[in-house]
Design an enzyme around this catalytic site. Structure first.
Site, PDB file in Angstrom:
ATOM      1  N   GLY A 139       0.930  -1.226   0.058  1.00 31.12           N
ATOM      2  CA  GLY A 139      -0.089  -0.141   0.036  1.00 31.12           C
ATOM      3  C   GLY A 139       0.690   1.216  -0.025  1.00 31.12           C
ATOM      4  CE1 TYR A 235       5.679   2.826   1.857  1.00 28.73           C
ATOM      5  CE2 TYR A 235       4.841   1.658   3.872  1.00 28.73           C
ATOM      6  CZ  TYR A 235       5.505   2.618   3.212  1.00 28.73           C
ATOM      7  OH  TYR A 235       5.850   3.627   3.964  1.00 28.73           O
TER       8      TYR A 235
END
Length: 503
Positions: A139, A235
Site C-alpha cells: 500500500g 510496500y
C-alpha cells in the site's frame, strides 16, 4: 454488490488516467465508485513523496528513518480464542477443505480498542512439520486478505462474486500461511479511537504487527517454536524489514518472547524513493513505452537526488502521458473494461482476470461471508476494500526515504534475506531492485544464472550475494503469484528450504 458496466469513451480515458509527478497513477473507475488497488496506492504514495520533495519541504515526519528499538509489549490472555476463531467453511467453498482455517481479531491496544484482523490457513499436509509464514501486502493501507484471495491463498473468488475455486498453487501447500490486515483501518481491522487512523506510519505499523504476533502465538502456542518467515510485496519493502528488525531487537531482551524468525522474502519491493522513480523511467525506455527524446529529457533534467526541478517534473509528466491506458502491474496485461462480463476481457495476459479485484470486494462484503470470517463489521468505518479509504498517503506519518539501511541490518544479522522481481512490472520494476543492489554493493557468492520451475521452463534468473538472494520471475507482473503461480510456488519453496531455485 452490483458492479456497473463501463463504456469505452474518451471521458473514460480521462477518468482512468491521472497524471502524477512520479509515475502514472491508475485507478479503474466505475459509475458507482472505484477500487484502489495495491499498485494504484503505491503510485499515489510515490507521487505524494515526490511532491513533498518538489516543494523543498523539510518534512521531518515523512523523511525520518525508522529506528528499530526494543518494544514493550503487553501479552493478553488468549484462552479459548483459537477455538472461537475456527472457520468451519467459507460460503461458496468447493467442498470440505483438507486443512483447518481460522479468522478473527487480536487486540493490540486495549485502551484504544485497536484490533487487527487475521486469516490463517494451515498447511494442507502435515501442518505440524511445516513452517509458519506471515504474508503482508503493501500500500500503504492495502489488505493482505485481499492478497490471499488474489495471489497465494487456498481459494479464489469466481466471477459470480459468490463461489470460490481452489488455488492449485496456494502457498499453504508447503507452509502454514498467516495473513494480517495491518494497520488498523485496513480491511476488517479497526480501532475504537478514531484518532488512531490519523497517527499511522511505518513505526506504529511495525510495533502493532509485533504485538499482534506475540499475542497470536499465545493463542496458537503450538507455533511458538516453529520456524517463522515473513513474506510479502510492494510496500512490504517497508513493512517487512522493519517488523523483522523489531523482532530481532526484541529477541535480544531477557525474558522477552522469542519469535523464531528465519528469513524474509519481498517481491517487487518499494525500497528507495529516488531509486524507484529513476528506475521506472529507465524501465519505460527499455520496454519501448516512451520515446528516446522523452527519456533523454528525463536524464537531462532529473538528478533523482531528492530535488525535482520544474523541468524534471515536466519531463516525467511527458513520459507518463505517452503510456496510454495500461495496467501498470503488468505492462502486457489487459485492463478490466467490464467486471460484470468476464467474456469481454480482450485476451488477458496469462489467463489472469483483471477484474478479480471486483469479485473479491463483492464477496468479502457479503454478510454471510463476514459472519463466517468472524468480522466485526460494527467496528468498521467503511466496507471491506482492497485498499483503505482512511489509511492513505495523506495521513501516513513516517516512512524512511530509503529502506536499504534496514535491509543491511537484516544481512548483518545473518537472516536469510531474499528479494524477487516480476520482470514486467512498471510500479516497482526489476530495474529498481537492481539499482538498490548496486547501492548495497554486496560480494557475489553464486553467479547469475537461469532457474527452472517444475514444468521445465525457465522460471527466471537468480544471483546469490553474500547475505542476500535476488531472483527474477519471468513473465510476471507486480503480484508475482497472480501472474506466474507455478513459478512463484517453486521460488517460495526454495526460499523456505534455504537453497537457490533449481537449475
Amino acid at each position: 454488490m452490483a458492479i456497473s458496466y463501463r463504456s469505452k469513451s474518451s471521458s473514460l480515458a480521462s477518468k482512468i488516467r491521472r497524471e502524477a509527478f512520479a509515475i502514472q497513477l491508475f485507478c479503474l473507475v466505475f459509475t458507482h465508485g472505484a477500487i484502489v488497488d495495491q499498485a494504484a496506492r503505491l503510485l499515489q504514495f510515490s507521487s505524494s513523496r515526490m511532491e513533498i520533495q518538489c516543494h523543498h519541504q523539510d518534512n521531518k515526519v515523512h523523511r525520518r528513518s525508522h529506528i528499530n528499538r526494543a518494544t514493550t509489549t503487553n501479552i493478553s490472555p488468549q484462552d479459548g480464542l483459537k477455538e472461537a476463531d475456527k472457520v468451519s467453511e467459507l460460503p461458496g467453498q468447493p467442498g470440505l477443505a483438507v486443512f483447518d482455517q481460522y479468522a478473527g481479531y487480536v487486540t493490540v491496544n486495549s485502551a484504544s480498542g485497536k484490533a487487527l484482523f487475521y486469516y490463517f490457513a494451515e498447511a494442507a499436509e502435515d501442518p505440524s512439520t511445516k513452517p509458519l509464514v506471515l504474508w503482508l501486502n503493501g500500500g500503504p493501507g492495502c489488505s493482505s486478505l485481499g492478497g490471499a484471495m488474489l495471489e497465494i491463498g487456498p481459494f479464489f473468488v469466481n466471477s459470480d462474486n459468490m463461489t470460490l475455486s481452489t488455488n492449485n498453487y496456494a502457498w499453504n501447500n508447503v507452509a502454514n500461511m498467516l495473513f494480517l490486515e495491518s494497520p488498523a483501518g485496513v480491511g476488517f481491522s479497526y480501532s475504537n479511537t478514531t484518532s488512531d487512523y490519523n497517527n499511522t506510519g511505518d513505526s506504529s505499523t511495525a510495533t502493532d504487527a509485533y504485538t499482534f504476533l506475540v499475542n497470536w502465538l499465545e493463542r496458537f502456542p503450538e507455533y511458538k517454536s516453529r520456524d517463522f518467515f515473513i513474506t510479502g510485496e510492494s510496500y512490504g519493502g517497508h513493512y517487512i524489514p522493519q517488523l523483522a528488525n523489531t523482532i530481532l531487537s526484541n529477541n535480544k531482551i531477557t525474558n522477552a518472547p522469542i519469535i523464531n524468525l528465519k528469513g524474509v522474502a519481498i517481491g517487487n519491493a518499494y525500497l528507495d524513493d529516488n531509486t524507484n522513480t529513476r528506475a521506472t523511467m529507465d524501465y519505460y525506455w527499455t520496454h519501448a513505452m516512451i520515446s528516446r527524446e522523452t527519456h533523454q529529457a528525463v536524464q537531462q533534467h532529473c538528478s533523482f537526488n531528492g530535488t525535482y526541478t520544474g523541468a524534471c517534473r515536466t519531463a516525467i509528466n511527458a513520459a507518463n502521458n505517452q503510456l496510454g491506458i495500461i495496467d501498470p502491474y503488468n505492462i502486457y496485461a489487459s485492463v478490466c473494461w467490464n467486471a460484470s462480463n468476464p467474456q469481454e476481457l480482450h485476451g488477458s495476459a496469462a489467463n489472469t482476470d483483471p477484474c478479480s479485484h471486483y469479485y473479491i470486494q463483492s464477496y468479502l462484503n457479503r454478510p454471510e461471508v463476514q459472519r463466517a470470517l468472524h468480522a466485526n463489521t460494527t467496528g468498521l468505518k467503511q466496507p471491506w476494500s482492497d485498499c483503505s479509504d482512511i489509511i492513505t498517503p495523506d495521513n501516513w506519518k513516517d516512512a524512511p526515504v530509503s529502506m536499504l539501511p534496514s535491509i543491511q541490518q537484516l544481512i548483518s544479522s545473518e537472516l536469510s534475506t531474499w528479494l524477487y522481481s516480476g520482470d514486467i512490472d512498471s510500479v516497482c520494476p526489476v530495474t529498481s531492485t537492481l539499482y538498490s543492489l548496486d547501492t548495497l554493493g554486496l560480494p557475489t557468492n553464486s553467479s547469475w544464472r537461469s532457474w527452472y520451475s517444475d514444468d521445465d521452463q525457465v522460471g527466471g534468473y537468480v544471483v546469490g550475494y553474500k547475505g542476500l538472494v535476488f531472483a527474477t520471475v519471468r513473465g510476471s507482473g507486480h503480484m508475482v503469484p497472480t501472474y506466474q503461480p507455478r513459478r512463484a510456488l517453486t521460488l517460495f519453496s526454495s526460499f523456505l528450504q534455504g537453497k537457490l531455485p533449481p537449475e
